[in-house]
Design a protein around this motif. Structure first.
Motif, mmCIF file in Angstrom:
data_model
loop_
_atom_site.group_PDB
_atom_site.id
_atom_site.type_symbol
_atom_site.label_atom_id
_atom_site.label_comp_id
_atom_site.label_asym_id
_atom_site.label_seq_id
_atom_site.Cartn_x
_atom_site.Cartn_y
_atom_site.Cartn_z
ATOM 1 N N ALA A 113 -0.125 -6.964 -4.925
ATOM 2 C CA ALA A 113 -1.043 -7.324 -3.838
ATOM 3 C C ALA A 113 -2.095 -6.259 -3.496
ATOM 4 N N PRO A 114 -1.732 -4.980 -3.359
ATOM 5 C CA PRO A 114 -2.740 -4.016 -2.922
ATOM 6 C C PRO A 114 -3.601 -3.471 -4.064
ATOM 7 N N THR A 137 0.829 -1.191 0.000
ATOM 8 C CA THR A 137 0.000 0.000 0.000
ATOM 9 C C THR A 137 0.869 1.248 0.000
ATOM 10 N N SER A 145 -6.245 -3.319 -7.225
ATOM 11 C CA SER A 145 -7.510 -3.966 -7.565
ATOM 12 C C SER A 145 -7.995 -3.429 -8.906
#
Lengths: 230, 342
Positions: free
Chosen positions: A184-185, A157, A187
């Motif tokens: 990962a963070p 993030t 979307s």
């Protein structure tokens, strides 16, 4: 001429070598495939890549985790290194080029490397900038190489907001380039909000998306040239 | 019951006493650009000076109302003390968190690590102790003062190539285990310094061991023993934070000996609550970027309500709070926590 049975046996061996992360067997089977006169393309796509597809499924089903995935990728590369020099022509309908890297502030590159591997097997020309890449560098490299696609990755993030800046800069300098982001963070929502063309949910999807984007780019270019010719 | 101040509420929560409402705090980095701006500090400089770090951290409580003060802001303290060089991106005007420039372990043979005997005098560990003392003096009577250390596996991923570490945890778990054992000692010693400096609670961040990366089986056999070792040695209330997919490991997390577990937005907290029962402290689990920074006040309120409905013991972010957080969103979050009736 290689018999169908032999071919089947070798493809199975390549596939299983990837699934069972067995580098030695991957090398052996790749060499054997060449020795008996199999097409390198065939061995790559119906052997190694087919194995990697199964690995992707197992990863999704949480039968495999990242350590296994990395070992499978090593086995795939072991076979690919032997087969690649013998590839006559890759027939994916499209050959693209891509600039890829992890944004500045982020030193994680595992996800990026797995996506890069997918581009490698698909015959893309890959300009890998590595990790912790200064944001301007993405723009410079895209302009220098005239790549179809820029892929940005961030693991945390605390690093992903740099991607928005690169997207804005790239769009300002070159509105035609396609941009994909992942990590990962990230979307689908963030990708849309920041104006990226694609979102790499995982490595398989990244490649599929990339092929679609490059195809549509080529189509646009062809149409533009056809118009000019008239 | 009477309204408690932020510090009393958090401390009572940790000891299992009744509280007037769930606290709204964090055990991870939460410095804001709002705070930095008010003080006239650059982000890059705030990591390198104890008084700047303490003052900047305190603004999250003083200006925005977040119910804690937490130092540091980056994740490199332990790796730096072990001998890694860090990059604070001093040249950059962007918000870039420090990273490790060079790995300490470059190959398998170098994994037999010896922890320096003067570990706690190295790197920024002394600076951290000073920062804790300063922020404690500043807001410590009202707000709980927190700090964090890395879990041994996450720390291992900083001092050697993560790629190698992950493969070796599969191929040579004994060797990785020995390294994690050494690193847990290092973490315990750093945490001990923070405790001596007066910190009220410590979060152990083991985000490298998330189920997005490692199987629950490997978590249990390779990671959990060393987390247990650490929590056994901590004397202040402790939190175990793991981000990403965690539903399959929450029982192990609760077994670790931490007073509370912390999960992020990928965890189904209602499910976790069912699994762990009403007593286990579960902190979480709002998305600190998409909700708190990029979301509307309405989304913030709805998300906070959902966290509380699902059963969190404290409203707490899934990760570090990204500094550009709008103060109105923090206010909306606090309003919702205060107004909430279960």
């Amino acid at each position: 001429m290689v018999t169908d049975d032999k071919k089947k046996e070798l493809l199975g061996k390549l596939r299983n070598a990837v699934i069972q992360y067995d580098e030695d067997t991957a090398k052996e089977a790749a060499q054997e495939a060449l020795d008996v006169g199999m097409e390198a393309n065939d061995a790559i796509f119906n052997g190694l890549v087919s194995g990697m597809e199964e690995v992707g499924r197992m990863f999704e089903a949480q039968e495999y985790f990242v350590p296994e995935l990395l070992m499978c990728a090593d086995a795939l590369y072991a076979g690919l290194d032997i087969l690649k020099p013998h590839v006559k022509q890759l027939d994916l309908g499209v050959r693209g080029s891509v600039v890829i890297g992890t944004v500045e502030g982020d030193v994680h590159d595992i996800g990026k490397n797995i996506v890069k591997m997918m581009f490698d097997v698909a015959g893309f020309t890959v300009y890998d900038l590595g990790r912790d890449v200064p944001l301007d560098k993405f723009v410079q490299e895209q302009l220098r190489t005239d790549s179809d696609l820029v892929c940005l990755s961030a693991m945390m993030t605390t690093t992903m907001t740099g991607m928005k800046k690169v997207i804005d800069d790239l769009h300002a300098k070159n509105p035609n380039v396609k941009i994909m982001i992942g990590g990962a963070p990230v979307s689908q929502d963030i990708a849309a909000k920041w104006g990226a063309d694609g979102y790499a949910k995982d490595a398989n999807n990244a490649l599929k998306d990339a092929i679609n984007m490059v195809s549509s780019l080529k189509k646009m270019k062809d149409e533009a040239e056809a118009k000019k010719a008239k | 019951m009477t309204t408690l101040n932020a510090r009393a509420r958090v401390l009572k929560l940790f000891t299992g006493e009744e509280v007037d409402r769930p606290p709204c705090f964090s055990g991870m980095g939460n410095v804001t650009t709002e705070g930095l701006k008010a003080l006239g500090y650059k982000f890059a400089a705030s990591h390198l000076d104890a008084s700047m770090m303490a003052a900047a951290a305190a603004t999250s409580y003083k200006l925005l109302g977040l119910e804690c003060g937490v130092v540091p802001f980056d994740l490199c303290i332990e790796a730096e003390a072990l001998g890694c060089e860090i990059n604070v991106y001093a040249h950059s005007e962007d918000l870039l968190y420090p990273t490790i420039k060079k790995k300490l372990i470059r190959n398998e043979a170098e994994m037999e690590l010896v922890i320096p005997s003067n570990l706690t005098e190295r790197g920024r560990v002394p600076l951290m102790s000073e920062a804790i003392r300063l922020i404690k003096k500043d807001i410590g009577s009202e707000a709980p003062i927190g700090s964090y250390v890395l879990g041994p596996f996450t720390l291992a991923g900083q001092i050697m190539e993560l790629n190698d570490l992950l493969k070796l945890s599969f191929k040579k778990p004994d060797k990785v285990g020995r390294l994690l054992d050494q690193l847990s000692d290092a973490v315990i010693r750093v945490a001990d310094q923070y405790e001596q400096a007066g910190v009220d609670y410590i979060t152990v961040r083991e985000m490298g061991a998330t189920s997005d990366v490692l199987s629950p089986r490997v978590f249990k056999s390779l990671i959990l023993p060393y987390l247990k070792k650490i929590f056994e040695k901590l004397s202040v209330p402790s939190v175990l934070h793991i981000c990403g997919k965690t539903n399959d490991i929450v029982s192990f997390m609760a077994e670790s000996g931490a007073k509370a577990i912390s999960v992020d937005q990928k965890n189904d907290v209602a499910e976790t609550r069912k699994k762990l029962g009403p007593k286990t402290l579960v902190f979480g689990n709002y998305d600190p970027y998409n909700v708190l920074v990029a979301g509307s006040t309405d989304l913030v309120r709805r998300t906070v309500k959902k966290c509380l409905d699902d059963g969190v013991s404290a409203v707490w972010p899934g990760c570090d709070i990204w500094p550009t957080v709008p103060p109105d969103n923090v206010k909306a979050m606090l309003d919702e926590v205060r107004a909430y009736r279960r």
